[in-house]
Design a protein around this motif. Structure first.
Motif, PDB file in Angstrom:
ATOM      1  N   LEU A 175      38.443  34.660  35.800  1.00  0.00           N
ATOM      2  CA  LEU A 175      39.393  33.539  35.818  1.00  0.00           C
ATOM      3  C   LEU A 175      40.604  33.945  34.977  1.00  0.00           C
ATOM      4  O   LEU A 175      40.591  33.848  33.755  1.00  0.00           O
ATOM      5  N   VAL A 176      41.642  34.414  35.664  1.00  0.00           N
ATOM      6  CA  VAL A 176      42.841  34.931  34.989  1.00  0.00           C
ATOM      7  C   VAL A 176      43.669  33.782  34.427  1.00  0.00           C
ATOM      8  O   VAL A 176      44.017  33.755  33.243  1.00  0.00           O
ATOM      9  N   SER A 205      35.655  40.719  39.329  1.00  0.00           N
ATOM     10  CA  SER A 205      35.416  41.144  37.941  1.00  0.00           C
ATOM     11  C   SER A 205      35.457  42.652  37.787  1.00  0.00           C
ATOM     12  O   SER A 205      35.965  43.166  36.792  1.00  0.00           O
ATOM     13  N   ARG A 206      34.895  43.375  38.788  1.00  0.00           N
ATOM     14  CA  ARG A 206      34.805  44.829  38.650  1.00  0.00           C
ATOM     15  C   ARG A 206      36.055  45.541  39.127  1.00  0.00           C
ATOM     16  O   ARG A 206      36.689  46.273  38.375  1.00  0.00           O
ATOM     17  N   SER A 207      36.419  45.286  40.390  1.00  0.00           N
ATOM     18  CA  SER A 207      37.535  46.051  40.981  1.00  0.00           C
ATOM     19  C   SER A 207      38.896  45.492  40.588  1.00  0.00           C
ATOM     20  O   SER A 207      39.908  46.164  40.770  1.00  0.00           O
ATOM     21  N   LYS A 208      38.912  44.239  40.047  1.00  0.00           N
ATOM     22  CA  LYS A 208      40.162  43.528  39.698  1.00  0.00           C
ATOM     23  C   LYS A 208      41.014  43.223  40.946  1.00  0.00           C
ATOM     24  O   LYS A 208      42.193  42.899  40.834  1.00  0.00           O
ATOM     25  N   GLU A 209      40.389  43.306  42.094  1.00  0.00           N
ATOM     26  CA  GLU A 209      41.078  42.930  43.334  1.00  0.00           C
ATOM     27  C   GLU A 209      41.449  41.443  43.276  1.00  0.00           C
ATOM     28  O   GLU A 209      40.658  40.617  42.807  1.00  0.00           O
ATOM     29  N   LYS A 210      42.654  41.112  43.751  1.00  0.00           N
ATOM     30  CA  LYS A 210      43.122  39.728  43.716  1.00  0.00           C
ATOM     31  C   LYS A 210      42.481  38.940  44.855  1.00  0.00           C
ATOM     32  O   LYS A 210      42.562  39.342  46.013  1.00  0.00           O
TER      33      LYS A 210
END
Ligand code: UDP
Length: 242
Positions: A175-176, A205-210
């Protein structure tokens, strides 16, 4: 539940609000329409309305159980939510856990920089002005909320963060940041609007993909797929193997 919708009260960018035959309630109808940059960019995200309706309901229920008063009353259909009718406070409250979007621009910090202590920001909910940032003194000057209401809103926004952040983390979502709207009914305050990939930044969480509306705002492609992935993780409860 047998609720009749009556007159259209308001049509916004992503939702239509209807009066109902039950006093003190409204129906939020979730559309697939998407806008960004103060409606300069317009488009459609197929299936978004259904996803945002269901996801908001799930999260509102969770927040209620944790003691946060929300406007959510019932899910009426795929795109319709019965809610308390609120007098919406013209402030957008934003909570941030990771630097992104306008905070990256304002501070020069790189997108993705972690924030140790969550940051709460206030914006004036005004389309003609383009939602400018406000501080507590401007809120007082403009009489948008009383000092007691503002204190409650900021405290509740942080409480919501404390509830949602670990819940989303368990589903593989970071949750950015997110936007909240509050409103009054009979002198009591409630959380209103929606909580969805339209109003939150959610990264894998892992790849930081949006996995949120930034895919639409920034023309990243895979918009529908991202909304569906969030839906799968949060509503149907499937844990991704990503
Ligand atoms: N946000 C929103 N509605 C707005 C502005 C922001 O839902 O009118 C959400 C946005 O999706 C993000 C957070 O608030 O999750 C912070 O947005 P930011 O200020 O970075 O906005 P940007 O300028 O990048 O849209």
């Amino acid at each position: 539940m047998n609720v009749e919708t009556r007159e259209k009260l308001y049509e916004g960018k992503a939702k239509i609000v209807y009066e109902t035959d039950r006093p003190g309630t409204i129906v939020q109808y979730f559309k697939d329409d998407a806008t960004a940059f103060n409606a300069l960019k317009k488009g459609t995200i197929v299936g978004k309305g259904v996803i945002n309706n269901r996801m908001s309901a799930t999260l509102f229920e969770r927040l209620e159980r944790a003691g946060v008063p929300t406007h959510y009353l019932a899910t009426l259909s795929d795109r319709e939510m019965l809610c308390r009718r609120l007098d919406i406070i013209k402030i957008e409250t934003i909570v941030r856990n990771v630097v992104a979007g306008s905070l990256a621009k304002r501070t020069g910090l790189e997108e993705g920089t972690a924030i140790t202590q969550p940051v709460v920001e206030l914006y004036y909910k005004s389309d003609p002005l383009g939602d400018p940032m406000l501080n507590d003194e401007h809120v007082r000057m403009l009489r948008l909320a009383t000092p007691a209401e503002l204190t409650w809103m900021k405290r509740t926004a942080l409480k919501i963060n404390t509830i949602l952040k670990p819940h989303l983390a368990r589903r593989g979502l970071l949750l950015v940041d997110f936007k909240l709207e509050f409103g009054r009914q009979s002198r009591k305050l409630y959380l209103g609007d929606e909580i969805s990939p339209d109003t939150c930044r959610l990264w894998d969480s892992r790849s930081k993909e949006k996995l949120d509306k930034d895919r639409f705002r920034r023309d990243l492609g895979g918009v529908e797929e991202a909304y569906q992935e969030v839906y799968r993780r949060l509503v149907t409860g499937e844990v991704s193997t990503k």
